[in-house]
Write a protein that holds these residues in place. Sequence first.
Motif, PDB file in Angstrom:
ATOM      1  N   LYS A  38       0.827  -1.221   0.000  1.00  0.00           N
ATOM      2  CA  LYS A  38       0.000   0.000   0.000  1.00  0.00           C
ATOM      3  C   LYS A  38       0.854   1.260   0.000  1.00  0.00           C
ATOM      4  O   LYS A  38       0.448   2.284  -0.539  1.00  0.00           O
ATOM      5  N   ALA A  41       1.770   1.872  -3.551  1.00  0.00           N
ATOM      6  CA  ALA A  41       0.562   2.169  -4.321  1.00  0.00           C
ATOM      7  C   ALA A  41       0.135   3.622  -4.133  1.00  0.00           C
ATOM      8  O   ALA A  41      -0.226   4.309  -5.104  1.00  0.00           O
ATOM      9  N   LYS A  42       0.210   4.110  -2.905  1.00  0.00           N
ATOM     10  CA  LYS A  42      -0.169   5.505  -2.638  1.00  0.00           C
ATOM     11  C   LYS A  42       0.829   6.478  -3.265  1.00  0.00           C
ATOM     12  O   LYS A  42       0.437   7.479  -3.857  1.00  0.00           O
ATOM     13  N   HIS A  44       2.789   5.905  -5.807  1.00  0.00           N
ATOM     14  CA  HIS A  44       2.640   5.812  -7.262  1.00  0.00           C
ATOM     15  C   HIS A  44       1.404   6.577  -7.739  1.00  0.00           C
ATOM     16  O   HIS A  44       1.453   7.261  -8.772  1.00  0.00           O
ATOM     17  N   LYS A  45       0.313   6.490  -7.004  1.00  0.00           N
ATOM     18  CA  LYS A  45      -0.921   7.168  -7.401  1.00  0.00           C
ATOM     19  C   LYS A  45      -0.752   8.684  -7.433  1.00  0.00           C
ATOM     20  O   LYS A  45      -1.276   9.356  -8.309  1.00  0.00           O
ATOM     21  N   VAL A  46       0.001   9.211  -6.474  1.00  0.00           N
ATOM     22  CA  VAL A  46       0.172  10.667  -6.388  1.00  0.00           C
ATOM     23  C   VAL A  46       1.316  11.163  -7.271  1.00  0.00           C
ATOM     24  O   VAL A  46       1.168  12.151  -7.987  1.00  0.00           O
ATOM     25  N   LEU A  79      -3.885  12.197  -0.618  1.00  0.00           N
ATOM     26  CA  LEU A  79      -5.053  11.360  -0.876  1.00  0.00           C
ATOM     27  C   LEU A  79      -6.191  11.693   0.084  1.00  0.00           C
ATOM     28  O   LEU A  79      -7.361  11.625  -0.297  1.00  0.00           O
TER      29      LEU A  79
END
Length: 178
Positions: A38, A41-42, A44-46, A79
């Motif tokens: 996670k 993932a966070k 990478h998302k931002v 996020l």
Amino acid sequence: MKSHEPRSSSSCAACKFLKRRCTPNCIFAPYFRSDEPKKFAKVHKVFGASNVSKILIEVPEEQREDTVNSLAYEAEARLRDPVYGCIGAIALLQRKMVELQHELAIARARLARYAAVASSSSTPPSLSSSTILDDRISKAPCPDAFSCNGLSYSFSQSPSDLSRYGPVNDFGQIPYVL
């Protein structure tokens, strides 16, 4: 340091997320362990994997772990609050600090006023009652602070009362970020 720790044969969280083979010199492996999917993932998302790898390459190796932790914190904050990110949390804490400074200034003004009234009374305080020394109070000279010796006190504050305790920084505004 994490980069010198032996790695298991499994891929790092970044390579697992990106569905690619993790090489022995993977830039992500020391900082995004396979048991923290996670976290990557966070980030990478931002920020995106490419941008994170570019950042990590530019940062000296001894500062990379702190950099990844900062990126992970910013990603989590972004996020939660897409507009302000961690600046929103900082502004909230600064606003709370201003409120507490204001309350402290009011309390100091009340203590000063109470000490002045207590010292100007005609009867000296008894030995069992304490006096105000160095901003510490152990026991008030009068049991009822609002009406001591038949006098009632008003605790309303004016700006001049608060200014004698030094400037209070105004962090109440959210900073403008370009």
